[in-house]
Design a protein around this motif. Sequence first.
Motif, PDB file in Angstrom:
ATOM      1  N   GLU A  23       0.832  -1.200   0.000  1.00  0.00           N
ATOM      2  CA  GLU A  23       0.000   0.000   0.000  1.00  0.00           C
ATOM      3  C   GLU A  23       0.875   1.263   0.000  1.00  0.00           C
ATOM      4  O   GLU A  23       0.598   2.221  -0.720  1.00  0.00           O
ATOM      5  CB  GLU A  23      -0.914   0.002   1.228  1.00  0.00           C
ATOM      6  CG  GLU A  23      -1.858  -1.176   1.328  1.00  0.00           C
ATOM      7  CD  GLU A  23      -2.919  -1.158   0.242  1.00  0.00           C
ATOM      8  OE1 GLU A  23      -3.269  -0.071  -0.238  1.00  0.00           O
ATOM      9  OE2 GLU A  23      -3.399  -2.238  -0.125  1.00  0.00           O
ATOM     10  N   VAL A 117      -4.211  -3.402  -4.933  1.00  0.00           N
ATOM     11  CA  VAL A 117      -4.188  -2.500  -3.796  1.00  0.00           C
ATOM     12  C   VAL A 117      -5.617  -2.082  -3.499  1.00  0.00           C
ATOM     13  O   VAL A 117      -6.505  -2.203  -4.343  1.00  0.00           O
ATOM     14  CB  VAL A 117      -3.316  -1.244  -4.053  1.00  0.00           C
ATOM     15  CG1 VAL A 117      -1.860  -1.619  -4.161  1.00  0.00           C
ATOM     16  CG2 VAL A 117      -3.787  -0.496  -5.290  1.00  0.00           C
ATOM     17  N   THR A 121      -6.688   3.352  -1.226  1.00  0.00           N
ATOM     18  CA  THR A 121      -5.280   3.694  -1.384  1.00  0.00           C
ATOM     19  C   THR A 121      -5.054   4.496  -2.658  1.00  0.00           C
ATOM     20  O   THR A 121      -4.312   5.483  -2.671  1.00  0.00           O
ATOM     21  CB  THR A 121      -4.416   2.416  -1.427  1.00  0.00           C
ATOM     22  OG1 THR A 121      -4.575   1.712  -0.200  1.00  0.00           O
ATOM     23  CG2 THR A 121      -2.941   2.751  -1.626  1.00  0.00           C
TER      24      THR A 121
END
Length: 284
Positions: A23, A117, A121
């Motif tokens: 991340e 992800v 994010t």
Amino acid sequence: MLESTAERPGRLTTRPGGRRPAELAALRALVRREMTRLVASPAQAGLTLLNPLLYFVVLGTGLSGMVGSVSGTGDYMTYVYPGILMMAVQMPALNAGMSIVRDRETGLLRAVLVAPVRRDTFLVGKCLGSAATATAQGGLLLAFAGFAGLPYDPLLLLALLGELALVAFTLTAFVTLAAVCITRVETFQSALGVTMLPLFFLSGAMFSVAGLPLWLAVLTLVNPLTYAVDALRQTVAWAAPSGTLPPGPDWGGWAPPLAVELMVMCGLGLAALALAARRFSRAE
């Protein structure tokens, strides 16, 4: 039976601590992408700064001759300079929201979201990267501090740059929230056209908010740009020749100090970004 170690498509590794580095790497990549776009398009950055410069040099000079001195700040150029700094970070923030809406319409956003992800994010990285580019562009106008009658004091310039970064983040967060809620480019443009200009003029950027009718005074108090402009103006007042301030936001006879206004902007920006991330993570 041993559990398969193969990862499912679109998911990060499930080993402890595996998600956090991925991340953070995605955040860095998104911020770097926005900064690379800024460096690769210096002409666009220059055109973005043209509008606030015209306001400052042309309108500011013209009104300075008509208005003369402004109560509390002396020269009108000094008074209007904080509003011009905020205007310089406002346009890059609007462009960030526009790119999200445009990418969604063209299908590019869907292609980006297949990365392993979290969706929020991507949104946070986009917001931070756009805020960084807006701060960099707005910081270029600090070179014109002398035209506002301010000294080129490194501490003053650093303080203004830090406040510009916070203003850029707050504006970008609000525009990002609008971009998540509005799905069509035309509607997004119309919404910004209807809201941003009144918010700018009701922030005290070009004229004092003191003495306004009650309904306008209430609008200035709920306008986040009011606190952005007044925070910049309080910093400018430290080095302004008069050394005093015009009236700012009035909370029942109490004028919030600089620290409170910075906390208000920070809180509003974080709340807007959290709402945008929550809605974006649930979007289809």
